[in-house]
Design an enzyme around this catalytic site. Structure first.
Site, PDB file in Angstrom:
ATOM      1  N   ASP A  61      -9.820 -44.868  10.294  1.00  0.00           N
ATOM      2  CA  ASP A  61     -11.161 -44.209   9.913  1.00  0.00           C
ATOM      3  C   ASP A  61     -11.053 -44.673   8.530  1.00  0.00           C
ATOM      4  OD1 ASP A  61     -12.806 -42.213   8.482  1.00  0.00           O
ATOM      5  OD2 ASP A  61     -11.437 -40.613   9.007  1.00  0.00           O
ATOM      6  N   TYR A 192     -30.544 -44.740   6.392  1.00  0.00           N
ATOM      7  CA  TYR A 192     -29.427 -45.929   7.667  1.00  0.00           C
ATOM      8  C   TYR A 192     -30.176 -47.162   6.707  1.00  0.00           C
ATOM      9  CZ  TYR A 192     -27.821 -48.168  10.934  1.00  0.00           C
ATOM     10  OH  TYR A 192     -28.351 -49.206  12.042  1.00  0.00           O
ATOM     11  N   ARG A 230     -28.834 -49.540  23.496  1.00  0.00           N
ATOM     12  CA  ARG A 230     -28.611 -48.237  24.022  1.00  0.00           C
ATOM     13  C   ARG A 230     -27.020 -47.539  23.320  1.00  0.00           C
ATOM     14  NH1 ARG A 230     -31.588 -50.955  28.055  1.00  0.00           N
ATOM     15  NH2 ARG A 230     -29.862 -51.574  29.430  1.00  0.00           N
TER      16      ARG A 230
END
Length: 275
Positions: A61, A192, A230
Site C-alpha cells: 500500500d 489530478y 478504459r
C-alpha cells in the site's frame, strides 16, 4: 546469476494488471503483482494463473510507509534489489464527484505525488545496475503544465529544479487549494493534473540524480503516459484497452541492456514528448 524481478504497484486491476500480464509473457524473471488489499491481489494472481501466467503477490500500500519499507526489505533480502519498478498506483476523482476541491487536492496529491515519492525514496536505492524505473504519469500532466502560471511553468521545466523545491511547490498547491486561493497562486483547477505534473517533474529530477550518483549503473528512469484507457478510473468511454495502455510502460521497463535513452523523459506511444 540471481533471479531478476519486476514489481508493479497498484496492479490488481486496470492498467497495472495489464502491465503484469505483459511482463509475465515478456520478462525473464519473477513478476510481482502488488496491491494494498491482499484478497483482491491474490484473486488477480489466480486469474492470471488460469491464463497460464505465473505472477507472484506481495502486499504493498503506497500510502502506508511501513508497507513500503516492508516490501523494500523483502525484495532486497530475497533478490538483492529490483530490476524493474513500475509505479502505477494512482487515484483520480470522477469529473462529477462533488467532493470539495481542497479535499480532492489533498487526497490526490497524497497518493499520486507524495506516496509515489515515498516509493521512490525507498526503492531507488535497491534498483540494481541495469534497472528500469517507470512512473505512470498522464498526458493530462502536459496539458495541466500549460495551464499553470508562466512562473510555475518555468520552475517545473527547469533543469535545476530540486526535489525539495518540487515538494514545496506541491505542498503550496494543497495549502492554497485549502484556502480557495490556488488560482491566484497560478495553479489550474485540476488536482489530478497537478499531481501528475509533480510526478513527471520528479521523474526528471530523480533521473538526473541517478545519473550523477550511479553514472556507471545504466539505470533508466522515465515517466510515461499510458493514454486514455478504459478502466474503473477513466470510465468505459476511453478509446484504449488496458492492454494498449500497458504498451508504453512495458516498452520502457524492457529497454534493452546497454540502452542509454530515453532517460529522464516523458514518453507517450513509445515516443519522447515535449515537456
Amino acid at each position: 546469476m540471481s533471479t531478476r524481478v519486476a514489481v508493479v504497484t497498484g496492479s490488481n486491476k486496470g492498467i497495472g494488471l495489464a502491465i503484469v500480464r505483459a511482463l509475465c509473457k515478456q520478462f525473464e524473471g519473477d513478476v510481482y503483482l502488488t496491491a494494498r488489499n491482499v484478497g483482491r491481489g491474490e484473486d488477480a494472481v489466480k486469474a492470471l494463473s488460469s491464463e497460464g501466467l505465473k505472477a507472484m503477490f506481495h502486499q504493498l500500500d503506497i500510502n502506508d510507509l511501513n508497507s513500503i519499507k516492508t516490501a523494500a526489505a523483502y525484495f532486497k533480502g530475497k533478490y538483492g534489489g529490483v530490476d524493474i519498478l513500475i509505479n502505477n498506483a494512482g487515484i483520480a476523482f470522477k469529473a462529477a464527484d462533488t467532493t470539495p476541491f481542497d479535499v480532492q487536492a489533498e487526497v490526490t496529491l497524497n497518493t499520486n505525488f507524495f506516496a509515489t515519492r515515498d516509493m521512490l525514496t525507498h526503492f531507488l536505492p535497491i534498483v540494481k545496475a541495469g534497472g528500469r524505473v517507470v512512473n505512470v504519469s498522464s498526458f493530462v500532466s502536459a496539458l495541466t503544465l500549460n495551464k499553470c502560471s508562466s512562473e510555475l511553468q518555468q520552475r517545473f521545466r527547469s533543469q535545476d529544479l530540486t526535489e525539495d523545491e518540487l515538494v514545496g511547490l506541491m505542498q503550496r498547491f494543497v495549502s492554497e487549494a485549502k484556502k480557495g486561493k490556488h488560482k491566484e497562486g497560478g495553479w489550474p483547477d485540476s488536482a489530478y493534473g497537478t499531481s501528475k505534473v509533480g510526478l513527471t517533474a520528479l521523474s526528471m529530477i530523480l533521473a538526473r540524480q541517478v545519473s550523477k550518483q550511479r553514472p556507471n549503473d545504466g539505470i533508466l528512469l522515465n515517466a510515461c503516459c499510458p493514454g486514455w484507457v478504459r478502466t474503473d478510473m477513466a470510465g468505459d468511454k476511453a478509446p484504449k484497452s488496458p492492454e494498449e495502455g500497458a504498451v508504453t510502460p512495458v516498452y520502457l521497463a524492457l529497454l534493452p541492456p546497454g540502452a542509454t535513452e530515453p532517460h529522464g523523459k516523458f514518453v507517450s506511444d513509445k515516443q519522447v514528448q515535449p515537456w
